[in-house]
Design an enzyme around this catalytic site. Structure first.
Site, short mmCIF file in Angstrom:
data_model
loop_
_atom_site.label_atom_id
_atom_site.label_comp_id
_atom_site.label_asym_id
_atom_site.label_seq_id
_atom_site.Cartn_x
_atom_site.Cartn_y
_atom_site.Cartn_z
N ASP A 151 0.89 -1.18 0.00
CA ASP A 151 0.00 0.00 0.00
C ASP A 151 0.92 1.22 0.00
O ASP A 151 1.67 1.43 0.94
CB ASP A 151 -0.87 -0.05 1.26
CG ASP A 151 -1.72 1.21 1.40
OD1 ASP A 151 -2.63 1.22 2.24
OD2 ASP A 151 -1.46 2.20 0.67
N ILE A 152 0.88 2.00 -1.03
CA ILE A 152 1.84 3.11 -1.21
C ILE A 152 1.78 4.10 -0.04
O ILE A 152 2.77 4.76 0.28
CB ILE A 152 1.58 3.80 -2.57
CG1 ILE A 152 2.84 4.54 -3.05
CG2 ILE A 152 0.40 4.76 -2.52
CD1 ILE A 152 2.78 4.95 -4.51
N GLY A 188 -9.57 5.41 -5.64
CA GLY A 188 -8.31 4.67 -5.88
C GLY A 188 -7.16 5.16 -5.02
O GLY A 188 -7.34 5.50 -3.85
N ASP A 241 -5.55 7.87 -5.22
CA ASP A 241 -5.76 9.28 -4.89
C ASP A 241 -6.53 9.39 -3.57
O ASP A 241 -6.14 10.10 -2.64
CB ASP A 241 -6.57 9.92 -6.03
CG ASP A 241 -6.56 11.44 -6.00
OD1 ASP A 241 -7.27 12.05 -6.82
OD2 ASP A 241 -5.84 12.01 -5.15
N SER A 252 -2.75 5.34 -14.11
CA SER A 252 -3.82 5.17 -15.12
C SER A 252 -4.35 3.75 -15.25
O SER A 252 -5.25 3.52 -16.07
CB SER A 252 -3.34 5.63 -16.52
OG SER A 252 -3.38 7.03 -16.57
N VAL A 272 -8.96 3.33 -12.43
CA VAL A 272 -10.16 4.04 -12.92
C VAL A 272 -9.98 4.50 -14.37
O VAL A 272 -10.89 4.41 -15.19
CB VAL A 272 -10.45 5.27 -12.02
CG1 VAL A 272 -11.49 6.19 -12.63
CG2 VAL A 272 -10.85 4.81 -10.63
N TYR A 273 -8.75 4.87 -14.72
CA TYR A 273 -8.55 5.43 -16.07
C TYR A 273 -8.41 4.36 -17.14
O TYR A 273 -8.24 4.65 -18.33
CB TYR A 273 -7.36 6.39 -16.09
CG TYR A 273 -7.69 7.79 -15.56
CD1 TYR A 273 -8.97 8.09 -15.09
CD2 TYR A 273 -6.73 8.79 -15.49
CE1 TYR A 273 -9.26 9.35 -14.59
CE2 TYR A 273 -7.02 10.06 -15.01
CZ TYR A 273 -8.31 10.34 -14.56
OH TYR A 273 -8.61 11.59 -14.08
#
Ligand code: APR
Length: 366
Positions: A9-10, A31, A33, A116, A119-120
């Site tokens: 987990d970043i 996400g 973010d 990306s 979600v992207y």
């Protein structure tokens, strides 16, 4: 190793900077973010409000606030629209702009999510390739520790065909080794007797068995046999295998050290030191240790990483490993996967890592 691919987990990472896959408003979202904003606290949002947003492919830096890292680099990846609308170039620009900011702020370490790829909708395998190519291109010129954080296994998918091919190769090799050992009723002295090859030992047993099979010394007097680990003393096929190995081993061991062999191979391949250790994903400090200490003993993974970087044949790889006191073992899936790629002449570290990852093995360069 300058580029490490890790599953984590970043928001938990304590490196100098973590990169956020943000949206153009920079005011948070879902996400990674969402996870970063949640862990950083309200202070991050307040600081982001002053940045006036961010364009796709660009990056902006803030403090880490309540996160364990010093900085957050916010970058906006492209939305995937089929791949014909400059998505790749925009994604490359995200990594380059973020790395430039990290450099400007003298970061020693930075962690990226797979930008990306959530979600992207950027296809994960392609997103991974863009990330790896951009980061390794940067690391050729700069010293920094870069983590590529793969959050879910689906990010690191190898093709079904390749997976099946490797699995078959493992089964084939793995069976050979375990085909040779069969545990009988332990008679209290821990003796195990070779009674024919039917049962396949569970991996951990066979690894212990393989490890205890010390090289069969052809000069071992009959009376010494009982001193060898029971596996080597009692199995017929294994001693032949290890006898060949120990003869070759004895002949080879008296000459050069790992460090000398490595430097010789680098010269033979016409590579520079830096090109070799960068390709092996080994950092400069470790390489200078190996270079300056003729008796330096690297880890097995480091020795294998150099063999891959030098694109050694299987025999040359075994030779180089032997200098460091290691051997490729058919009771290790990691080793068998390495052998799979070398025997097919595929020395692409990241394709090898994708395969190692798929089989839950430690990654090269990690
Ligand atoms: N640590 C590491 N990686 C993570 C974490 C985490 N805590 N959470 C998610 N990821 C991974 C996802 O699995 C994915 O592989 O980060 C990668 C990027 O996914 P997203 O976060 O969805 O980012 P992206 O695809 O770039 O879409 C950005 O989503 O969250 C919104 O506000 C954001 O609008 C923006 C868009």
């Amino acid at each position: 190793m300058p580029l490490q691919i890790i599953r984590n987990d970043i928001t938990k990472l304590t490196c100098d900077a973590i990169v956020n896959a943000a949206n153009p408003s920079l005011l948070g979202g879902g996400g990674v973010d969402g996870a970063i904003h949640k862990a950083a606290g309200k202070g991050l949002l307040r600081e982001c409000r002053k940045l006036g947003g961010c364009k796709t492919g660009q990056a902006k830096l803030t403090g880490g606030h309540d996160l364990p890292c010093k900085y957050v680099i916010h970058t906006v990846g492209p939305k995937w629209r089929g791949g014909q609308n400059g998505e790749r170039e925009q994604l490359q620009s995200c990594y380059r702009a973020s790395l430039r900011l990290a450099l400007e702020h003298e970061c020693q370490s930075v962690a990226f999510p797979l930008i990306s790829s959530g979600v992207y909708g950027y296809p994960k395998e392609q997103a991974l390739k863009v990330a790896v190519d951009c980061i390794t291109e940067f690391l050729i010129e700069h010293d920094m520790l870069v983590y590529l954080v793969v959050f879910d296994k689906s990010s690191f998918q190898i093709s079904e065909k390749l997976f099946a091919d490797i699995a078959a190769f493992i089964d084939d090799k793995y069976v050979d080794t375990h085909f040779l050992f069969r545990r009988t009723q332990q008679d209290g002295r821990g003796e195990s007797t070779f009674v024919g090859a039917t049962e396949i030992l569970p991996p951990q047993e066979s690894e212990r068995a393989a490890r205890s099979a010390e090289p069969f010394r052809e000069d071992a007097a009959p009376s010494d046999l009982h001193k060898l680990p029971p596996v080597a003393a009692k199995t017929t096929a294994a001693p032949m295998q290890t006898m060949e190995f120990s003869l070759a081993d004895a002949l080879r061991r008296e000459d050069e050290s790992f460090s000398q062999a490595l430097l010789r191979k680098i010269d033979e391949k016409g590579m520079t030191d830096s090109a070799c250790y960068k390709k092996a994903n080994v950092d400069r400090k470790l390489f200078s240790k190996i270079r300056s200490d003729v008796h330096y003993h690297p880890s097995k993974q480091t020795a294998i990483a150099f063999a891959i970087a030098l694109e050694l044949s299987l025999d040359e790889t075994k030779d180089l490993l032997l200098k460091a006191g290691f051997a490729l073992s058919h009771s290790s899936k990691f080793d068998i996967i390495i052998e799979y790629f070398i025997t097919r002449g595929n020395y692409n570290v990241f394709e090898i890592n994708e395969a190692l990852f798929a089989f839950d093995q430690a990654l090269l360069g990690v």
